[in-house]
Write a protein that holds these residues in place. Structure first.
Motif, PDB file in Angstrom:
ATOM      1  N   PRO A 109      28.974  41.330  59.489  1.00 20.50           N
ATOM      2  CA  PRO A 109      27.972  41.446  60.563  1.00 20.50           C
ATOM      3  C   PRO A 109      28.597  41.414  61.954  1.00 20.50           C
ATOM      4  O   PRO A 109      27.898  41.622  62.942  1.00 20.50           O
ATOM      5  CB  PRO A 109      27.082  40.205  60.344  1.00 20.50           C
ATOM      6  N   LYS A 110      29.884  41.155  62.053  1.00 21.30           N
ATOM      7  CA  LYS A 110      30.496  40.953  63.366  1.00 21.30           C
ATOM      8  C   LYS A 110      30.939  42.269  64.004  1.00 21.30           C
ATOM      9  O   LYS A 110      31.861  42.930  63.509  1.00 21.30           O
ATOM     10  CB  LYS A 110      31.714  40.037  63.234  1.00 21.30           C
ATOM     11  N   CYS A 111      30.358  42.604  65.112  1.00 21.35           N
ATOM     12  CA  CYS A 111      30.744  43.747  65.952  1.00 21.35           C
ATOM     13  C   CYS A 111      30.569  45.106  65.266  1.00 21.35           C
ATOM     14  O   CYS A 111      29.878  45.980  65.776  1.00 21.35           O
ATOM     15  CB  CYS A 111      32.193  43.635  66.441  1.00 21.35           C
ATOM     16  N   ASN A 146      27.647  40.730  54.021  1.00 19.03           N
ATOM     17  CA  ASN A 146      28.538  39.753  54.641  1.00 19.03           C
ATOM     18  C   ASN A 146      29.713  39.389  53.742  1.00 19.03           C
ATOM     19  O   ASN A 146      29.789  38.299  53.194  1.00 19.03           O
ATOM     20  CB  ASN A 146      27.753  38.502  55.041  1.00 19.03           C
ATOM     21  N   TRP A 147      30.650  40.326  53.609  1.00 20.35           N
ATOM     22  CA  TRP A 147      31.855  40.067  52.841  1.00 20.35           C
ATOM     23  C   TRP A 147      33.005  39.585  53.734  1.00 20.35           C
ATOM     24  O   TRP A 147      34.090  39.304  53.231  1.00 20.35           O
ATOM     25  CB  TRP A 147      32.302  41.339  52.112  1.00 20.35           C
ATOM     26  N   GLY A 148      32.794  39.589  55.038  1.00 16.59           N
ATOM     27  CA  GLY A 148      33.880  39.175  55.934  1.00 16.59           C
ATOM     28  C   GLY A 148      35.028  40.159  55.982  1.00 16.59           C
ATOM     29  O   GLY A 148      36.141  39.801  56.367  1.00 16.59           O
ATOM     30  N   LEU A 149      34.769  41.393  55.595  1.00 14.52           N
ATOM     31  CA  LEU A 149      35.829  42.414  55.605  1.00 14.52           C
ATOM     32  C   LEU A 149      35.580  43.396  56.740  1.00 14.52           C
ATOM     33  O   LEU A 149      34.440  43.810  56.971  1.00 14.52           O
ATOM     34  CB  LEU A 149      35.852  43.170  54.270  1.00 14.52           C
ATOM     35  N   TYR A 150      36.650  43.791  57.428  1.00 19.99           N
ATOM     36  CA  TYR A 150      36.487  44.746  58.512  1.00 19.99           C
ATOM     37  C   TYR A 150      36.557  46.152  57.931  1.00 19.99           C
ATOM     38  O   TYR A 150      37.588  46.827  57.971  1.00 19.99           O
ATOM     39  CB  TYR A 150      37.512  44.511  59.622  1.00 19.99           C
ATOM     40  N   GLU A 194      30.679  45.918  56.061  1.00 22.21           N
ATOM     41  CA  GLU A 194      30.997  44.750  55.234  1.00 22.21           C
ATOM     42  C   GLU A 194      31.173  43.461  56.029  1.00 22.21           C
ATOM     43  O   GLU A 194      31.665  42.458  55.497  1.00 22.21           O
ATOM     44  CB  GLU A 194      32.216  45.072  54.368  1.00 22.21           C
ATOM     45  N   VAL A 205      27.220  51.561  55.102  1.00 19.18           N
ATOM     46  CA  VAL A 205      27.306  50.159  54.693  1.00 19.18           C
ATOM     47  C   VAL A 205      28.430  49.531  55.499  1.00 19.18           C
ATOM     48  O   VAL A 205      29.520  50.108  55.583  1.00 19.18           O
ATOM     49  CB  VAL A 205      27.659  50.002  53.199  1.00 19.18           C
ATOM     50  N   PRO A 216      28.845  46.565  62.987  1.00 21.77           N
ATOM     51  CA  PRO A 216      27.553  47.266  62.872  1.00 21.77           C
ATOM     52  C   PRO A 216      27.148  47.960  64.176  1.00 21.77           C
ATOM     53  O   PRO A 216      26.489  49.003  64.144  1.00 21.77           O
ATOM     54  CB  PRO A 216      26.563  46.142  62.520  1.00 21.77           C
ATOM     55  N   THR A 265      31.555  52.014  55.171  1.00 18.08           N
ATOM     56  CA  THR A 265      31.450  53.213  54.343  1.00 18.08           C
ATOM     57  C   THR A 265      30.337  54.097  54.888  1.00 18.08           C
ATOM     58  O   THR A 265      29.253  53.604  55.194  1.00 18.08           O
ATOM     59  CB  THR A 265      31.115  52.827  52.881  1.00 18.08           C
ATOM     60  N   TRP A 268      38.882  50.989  56.269  1.00 20.36           N
ATOM     61  CA  TRP A 268      39.107  49.573  56.558  1.00 20.36           C
ATOM     62  C   TRP A 268      40.355  49.419  57.423  1.00 20.36           C
ATOM     63  O   TRP A 268      41.208  50.305  57.457  1.00 20.36           O
ATOM     64  CB  TRP A 268      39.250  48.771  55.256  1.00 20.36           C
TER      65      TRP A 268
END
Lengths: 191, 191
Positions: free
Chosen positions: A53-55, A77-81, A51, A49, A57, A84, A97
């Motif tokens: 979509p930016k980079c 899309n939680w905007g967290l870098y 958290e 998983v 994945p 899991t 993280w």
């Protein structure tokens, strides 16, 4: 520091080939993936998983068997870098993280992560060099238990032919396909 | 029929390496991507929209510069086996979909697409062989204009430190990060 089976330079090349450029988020993401994997029991069959979509994945897709199309990676899309990796049968896993408290020693990583300067003012060589030296040491790690039932595929039923567009669609979606249920939010079909 | 720069066999190998197995959806997806690309003016800088998360996004990721992590590919869960490649500056593009009316000649593709038999009863060799012979001929093609403003990145503001978990998060999300705004729908963090 190596990134999984790759030297740092090899990983930059693979990142460029897949992602279009060796984005910093992909590089630190590579260390995050490998850190999470190192904390799973060997030979764990895992899902992922992510958290944001930016980079991030793409780091998972480059380094693990999990992809968006095979469904072994989910993107929230939680905007967290953060990401899991977890045992797909038990849900037991590891969340990793980027930890702001571990970034004091790494001013370029900190400035990038907290968006403290515009992209054009970033010193990308310095940033990548800090990432290479820091590796996974800038990350927090925590055991988690993923609620795997939340991610179970829900069947959308048999495939029927939409009476409007004549394409196949999941019958549980209603009497016509989702595209034809509304003016498309994303495109106009020209004829 | 070749799939982009690859022979059929080479594409199966690459599909296996990236996706875990040479899924039929990835194979027909490869032909769909190449058909869409062939209808764009040469040297178009394009983005992609895929209308199902199943398999098809990986065909786009294997054959184009677009990925989920670089943001050049968007995935919409309409349950439709369709994709669009479009000029990222003008929105002009081409939508390609599997067309049930073109499947009469191809019983295995039809059975697979319309889920007419359980996966274990599929004759996968025959299915892949039909796909190889049919190529893009089983697809509909239509010019579309994508509303690119819908896909413009909306800034979520500066990065702040969440007062609960101490991770960085987009300030527009509120006073704490999305993960801490609710009991996580997907996991429990162990301590």
């Amino acid at each position: 520091m190596d990134i999984g089976p790759y030297s740092f330079e090899e990983f930059l090349e693979r990142a460029s080939a897949f992602h279009g450029n060796p984005a910093p988020g992909l590089v630190i993401g590579g260390y995050m993936v490998e850190l999470a994997r190192s904390r799973l029991p060997q030979r764990t069959i895992f899902d992922a998983v992510v958290e944001t979509p930016k980079c991030l994945p793409d780091a998972v897709q480059l380094l693990t068997p999990c992809s968006i199309g095979n469904g072994w990676m989910k993107v929230i899309n939680w905007g967290l870098y953060a990401l899991t990796l977890y045992d797909k049968y038990t849900g037991k896993g590891v969340r990793v993280w980027l930890d702001p408290e571990r970034l004091e020693k790494w001013p370029e990583i900190r400035a990038w992560y907290l968006k403290l300067k515009p992209a054009r003012e970033q010193d990308k060589d310095r940033l990548l060099n800090e990432m290479r030296r820091a590796g996974g040491s800038v990350c927090g790690v925590s055991p988690v238990r993923v609620k795997i039932e939340e991610f179970k595929k829900k069947s959308r039923g048999a495939i029927e032919i939409c009476s409007v567009c004549k394409e196949g669609y999941p019958s549980n979606d209603g009497s016509v396909c989702r595209k034809c249920q509304q003016a498309s939010p994303y495109m106009e079909i020209e004829s």
